[in-house]
Design a protein around this motif. Structure first.
Motif, PDB file in Angstrom:
ATOM      1  N   GLY A   1      -0.270  -7.848   7.883  1.00 12.30           N
ATOM      2  CA  GLY A   1       0.316  -6.647   8.463  1.00 12.30           C
ATOM      3  C   GLY A   1       0.604  -6.856   9.942  1.00 12.30           C
ATOM      4  O   GLY A   1      -0.199  -7.454  10.657  1.00 12.30           O
ATOM      5  N   GLY A   2       1.755  -6.386  10.387  1.00 13.58           N
ATOM      6  CA  GLY A   2       2.154  -6.548  11.779  1.00 13.58           C
ATOM      7  C   GLY A   2       3.121  -7.699  11.995  1.00 13.58           C
ATOM      8  O   GLY A   2       3.686  -7.840  13.073  1.00 13.58           O
ATOM      9  N   GLN A   3       3.345  -8.526  10.963  1.00 12.27           N
ATOM     10  CA  GLN A   3       4.268  -9.657  11.090  1.00 12.27           C
ATOM     11  C   GLN A   3       5.708  -9.283  10.707  1.00 12.27           C
ATOM     12  O   GLN A   3       6.596 -10.109  10.816  1.00 12.27           O
TER      13      GLN A   3
ATOM     14  N   LEU B   1       7.300 -11.916  18.422  1.00 11.35           N
ATOM     15  CA  LEU B   1       7.584 -10.898  17.401  1.00 11.35           C
ATOM     16  C   LEU B   1       8.989 -11.001  16.821  1.00 11.35           C
ATOM     17  O   LEU B   1       9.274 -10.426  15.770  1.00 11.35           O
TER      18      LEU B   1
ATOM     19  N   THR C   1      -4.002  -1.191   8.235  1.00 11.84           N
ATOM     20  CA  THR C   1      -2.709  -0.953   8.863  1.00 11.84           C
ATOM     21  C   THR C   1      -2.149  -2.244   9.431  1.00 11.84           C
ATOM     22  O   THR C   1      -0.985  -2.567   9.245  1.00 11.84           O
ATOM     23  N   ARG C   2      -2.961  -3.000  10.135  1.00 13.57           N
ATOM     24  CA  ARG C   2      -2.541  -4.285  10.704  1.00 13.57           C
ATOM     25  C   ARG C   2      -3.564  -5.340  10.336  1.00 13.57           C
ATOM     26  O   ARG C   2      -4.752  -5.085  10.281  1.00 13.57           O
ATOM     27  N   GLY C   3      -3.077  -6.527  10.100  1.00 13.83           N
ATOM     28  CA  GLY C   3      -3.967  -7.648   9.839  1.00 13.83           C
ATOM     29  C   GLY C   3      -4.309  -7.861   8.385  1.00 13.83           C
ATOM     30  O   GLY C   3      -4.852  -8.890   8.022  1.00 13.83           O
TER      31      GLY C   3
ATOM     32  N   HIS D   1       0.525  -4.139  -0.255  1.00 17.61           N
ATOM     33  CA  HIS D   1      -0.270  -4.447   0.934  1.00 17.61           C
ATOM     34  C   HIS D   1      -1.679  -3.926   0.752  1.00 17.61           C
ATOM     35  O   HIS D   1      -1.952  -3.070  -0.090  1.00 17.61           O
TER      36      HIS D   1
END
Length: 185
Positions: free
Chosen positions: A13-15, A127, A45-47, A41
């Motif tokens: 997540g976040g990529q 990013l 939320t992230r990672g 997923h």
């Protein structure tokens, strides 16, 4: 026989995994093709784990599930380890060799690009690596989905730093053009 591409992108997540799938699917629709997308997923939320699957075809698509990826963008070692078993000798695997290790004797078409480093060096931020990968994929797709379809999809799906993302896309396309003669279809 109609053309069909099974696209898989997976990482953390976040990529931008979901965004990559959305842009590729939108570009296919812009080109007048059929496209489906399936995401999954973890609860983080992230990672956490994220996967985006896009099927592109000239004909209607019965299932959105990638069974044998034509193209797999592996953004992490965990993603590669989880889905490498789906790949065949006909599969293109796009990956950053600083983040993903693929056995030399594995019979897949490897496209190794240090995308995060390229994005950081060229645009000041890693990013932009996800739109750089889309540029590489656009090269693989040849003329089936044209650059303007991808650019229109990027402009539709991305709300910030649009011009930088467009530039990253074209930089990815330029990197692809330096590679051996690969094509999906």
């Amino acid at each position: 026989m109609s053309k069909r591409v099974e696209f898989l992108c997976s990482g953390f997540g976040g990529q931008g995994v979901v965004r990559v799938g959305q842009i590729i699917g939108d570009a296919a629709v812009q080109a007048g093709l059929h496209a489906t997308m399936l995401i999954s997923h973890g609860t983080e939320t992230r990672g956490g784990y994220v996967r985006s699957q896009v099927i592109i075809s000239e004909e209607p698509i019965a299932s959105p599930v990638v069974e044998t990826p034509t193209c797999f963008v592996a953004l992490s070692q965990a993603a590669w380890d989880r889905f490498c078993g789906l790949c065949r000798s006909s599969s293109f695997v796009l990956y950053n060799p600083d983040k993903v290790t693929i056995a030399d004797n594995l019979d897949v078409k490897k496209v190794a690009i240090q995308a995060e480093q390229e994005a950081a060096n060229r645009f000041g931020e890693p990013l932009y690596a996800n739109t750089l990968w889309i540029g590489v994929f656009s090269g693989l797709s040849g003329t089936w989905i044209r650059e303007e379809h991808f650019e229109k999809a990027i402009r539709y799906r991305i709300s910030r730093n649009i011009e930088e993302n467009i530039a990253a896309f074209y930089h990815g396309r330029a990197l692809f053009n330096k590679l051996p003669d690969f094509r999906l279809t």
